[in-house]
Write an enzyme that holds these catalytic residues in place. Structure first.
Site, short mmCIF file in Angstrom:
data_model
loop_
_atom_site.label_atom_id
_atom_site.label_comp_id
_atom_site.label_asym_id
_atom_site.label_seq_id
_atom_site.Cartn_x
_atom_site.Cartn_y
_atom_site.Cartn_z
N SER A 29 0.97 -0.95 -0.05
CA SER A 29 -0.46 0.07 0.00
C SER A 29 0.64 1.27 -0.13
O SER A 29 0.93 2.49 -0.85
CB SER A 29 -0.86 0.06 1.51
OG SER A 29 -1.92 -0.61 1.46
N GLY A 101 -5.98 -3.66 -7.91
CA GLY A 101 -7.19 -2.76 -7.99
C GLY A 101 -6.48 -1.53 -7.01
O GLY A 101 -7.46 -0.42 -7.86
N ARG A 129 -13.93 -7.38 -11.75
CA ARG A 129 -13.53 -6.14 -10.56
C ARG A 129 -14.17 -4.65 -11.40
O ARG A 129 -14.27 -4.08 -11.75
CB ARG A 129 -12.43 -6.33 -9.90
CG ARG A 129 -12.35 -7.49 -9.21
CD ARG A 129 -10.79 -6.79 -8.83
NE ARG A 129 -11.01 -6.15 -7.34
CZ ARG A 129 -9.66 -5.82 -6.83
NH1 ARG A 129 -8.26 -6.67 -7.03
NH2 ARG A 129 -10.33 -5.37 -5.84
N GLN A 176 -9.64 2.89 -1.03
CA GLN A 176 -8.68 3.10 -2.04
C GLN A 176 -10.05 4.20 -2.74
O GLN A 176 -8.99 4.73 -3.17
CB GLN A 176 -9.11 2.01 -3.49
CG GLN A 176 -7.84 0.83 -2.80
CD GLN A 176 -8.41 -0.35 -3.54
OE1 GLN A 176 -9.98 -0.33 -4.02
NE2 GLN A 176 -8.29 -1.36 -3.38
N ASP A 327 -7.37 -6.84 4.16
CA ASP A 327 -6.84 -8.06 3.72
C ASP A 327 -6.73 -9.16 3.94
O ASP A 327 -6.14 -10.67 3.49
CB ASP A 327 -6.27 -7.94 3.24
CG ASP A 327 -5.90 -6.47 1.59
OD1 ASP A 327 -7.14 -6.66 1.28
OD2 ASP A 327 -6.08 -5.30 1.48
#
Length: 451
Positions: A29, A101, A129, A176, A327
């Site tokens: 990230s 993503g 997605r 996100q 996650d």
């Protein structure tokens, strides 16, 4: 023509205890964000410890396509010469974000308020997605998006020529979406406000402040109100990327369920918006200890020791914790299968729209290995079999999802029979060292032909 990586079948089985030091790669990230914000800065940003998995390398290639100079100096050291806020050039090729993503959604946000057009695509998983939850708020700035039915990639975005400041309340917890809106707000006049009802991982906020953005954060119940002043002059930085707690979850959870194991994970990031898994494991009775706690690059860091924990019990995981460990639910379900009693995980609808439907993928694979699982739209529950009680023996599908593949390989290390994964190639997107690291700790896993 886009090509998919070769299929890599793997298997894992019970063997020796895990021991030694697990050198986890850099946080994915933070690596994405460091490259993107470096590209939006005028001057030289130096990044140490960058994760060099395919997801992050795709983001580096994208930043080059938008005009930034991105150089790999070797050994995880990278230099980015940015183009400044609003300085993205129109790319002359399709932006391929592979399996990521996070990468595609953050990059879309970063370009949404520049008057350029770019087309995005990815692998089969990413192209399946939905992107509507990103393109809807970006449309408020004046950005236009045209994609396949259901708001799926490939998709072409045309950034706003005269962007408007936005006030946006997240309909669901998503770091996100929050990050995409904040990145878009960098090149919009006035103040962009993001309201999140539940606090999510805050790497973007921390890094924006480090780069000199004018950002205020107001706590509001369990959530936050973020106010960003547009068009700042960002300052180049030296960023040290801490080790990824999501990647560390796999050797840590393996050590907890493999008898006799004792491993050390140095320099793991312990950002409170990311540490929900470790809090949950401790509540289950896991033998986890933090050593040498410190701060690196604005992020809390520690050395984590994990030991075999045969007395773990199932618990009810608080739904409010989901955002800080979204996650990690796949590998948590593996630990739950080896605990005693029922582990209930609620508030996890987000898992249905990750690289795959992770609830369905884990439930199916666990059942094939003799574990009872119940599921609903936003929850699933695992009936623990106790230490050594998982039968195993299944051939589990990864669905092109790196975390599903690694989770089932961890399951095999403590099962009565080997567990096979149909395709472990997606692991390279986030944790290319996974196989070598795990076998270096003593794990019995490897590649094989599966007919």
């Amino acid at each position: 023509m886009l090509t998919q990586p070769a299929v890599i079948p793997m298997r894992a089985e019970a063997g020796a205890p895990l021991s030694g030091t697990a050198g986890i790669p850099g946080d994915k990230s933070i690596s994405h964000r460091a490259l993107i914000l470096g590209a939006l800065t005028v001057g030289e940003t130096r990044i140490s410890g960058l994760l060099e998995g395919e997801d992050v390398l795709d983001t580096a290639r994208a930043m080059r396509a938008f005009g930034a100079e991105v150089n790999d100096l070797g050994g995880g050291e990278w230099v980015v010469h940015g183009v400044g806020t609003g300085g993205f050039a129109e790319p002359d090729r399709v932006i391929d974000c592979g399996n990521s993503g996070t990468g595609v959604r953050l990059i879309m946000g970063a370009m949404a308020t520049s008057p350029i057009t770019a087309t995005f695509t990815g692998d089969a998983s990413l192209n399946s997605r939905p992107m509507g939850r990103i393109t809807d708020p970006l449309a408020l700035f004046g950005c236009q998006a045209v994609g396949r039915s259901g708001g799926r990639l490939p998709m072409t975005l045309t950034g706003a020529r005269d962007p408007l400041p936005v006030r946006y309340e997240l309909p669901m917890p998503s770091a996100q979406v929050k990050s995409a809106v904040l990145l878009a707000g960098l090149n919009a006049p006035g103040e962009t406000v993001v309201i999140e009802p539940v606090a999510t991982r805050d790497h973007t906020e921390r890094m924006l402040e480090a780069f000199g953005a004018d950002l205020t954060i107001e706590e509001s119940g369990g959530g936050r109100i973020l106010t960003l002043k547009g068009r700042p002059e960002l300052r180049p930085q030296a960023i040290t990327v801490p080790r990824d707690p999501s990647s560390a979850a796999f050797p840590v959870c393996a050590a907890l369920i493999v008898p006799g194991s004792d491993i050390l994970v140095p320099g793991i990031g312990l950002n409170p918006t990311r540490a929900g898994l470790y809090e949950t494991l401790r509540e289950m009775g896991a033998d986890l200890t933090y050593e040498n706690m410190r701060d690196e690059g604005g992020e809390p860091v520690a050395d984590l020791r994990a030991r075999y924990s045969p007395d773990m019990i199932g618990i009810e995981v608080p739904p409010a914790r989901a955002a800080s460990m979204i996650d990690e639910y796949p590998v948590l379900s593996v630990v739950a299968a080896n605990a005693r009693g029922r582990t209930m995980m609620r508030g996890v609808a987000e898992l249905r729209v990750k690289e795959c439907d992770r609830i369905d993928a884990m439930a199916t694979g666990l059942r094939d290995c003799g574990v009872m699982v119940e599921e609903g739209p936003d929850w699933f529950a695992v009936e623990g079999r106790g230490p050594g009680g998982v039968r195993g023996g299944g051939l589990c599908k990864s669905h092109l999802d790196h975390r599903i593949a690694m989770s089932f390989l961890v399951l095999g290390l403590a099962a009565q029979e080997p567990v096979r994964v149909d395709d472990a190639s997606p692991i390279a997107t986030s944790f290319p060292q996974f196989e070598a690291l795990m076998t270096g700790l003593g794990a019995s896993m490897g590649r094989e032909d599966i007919e």
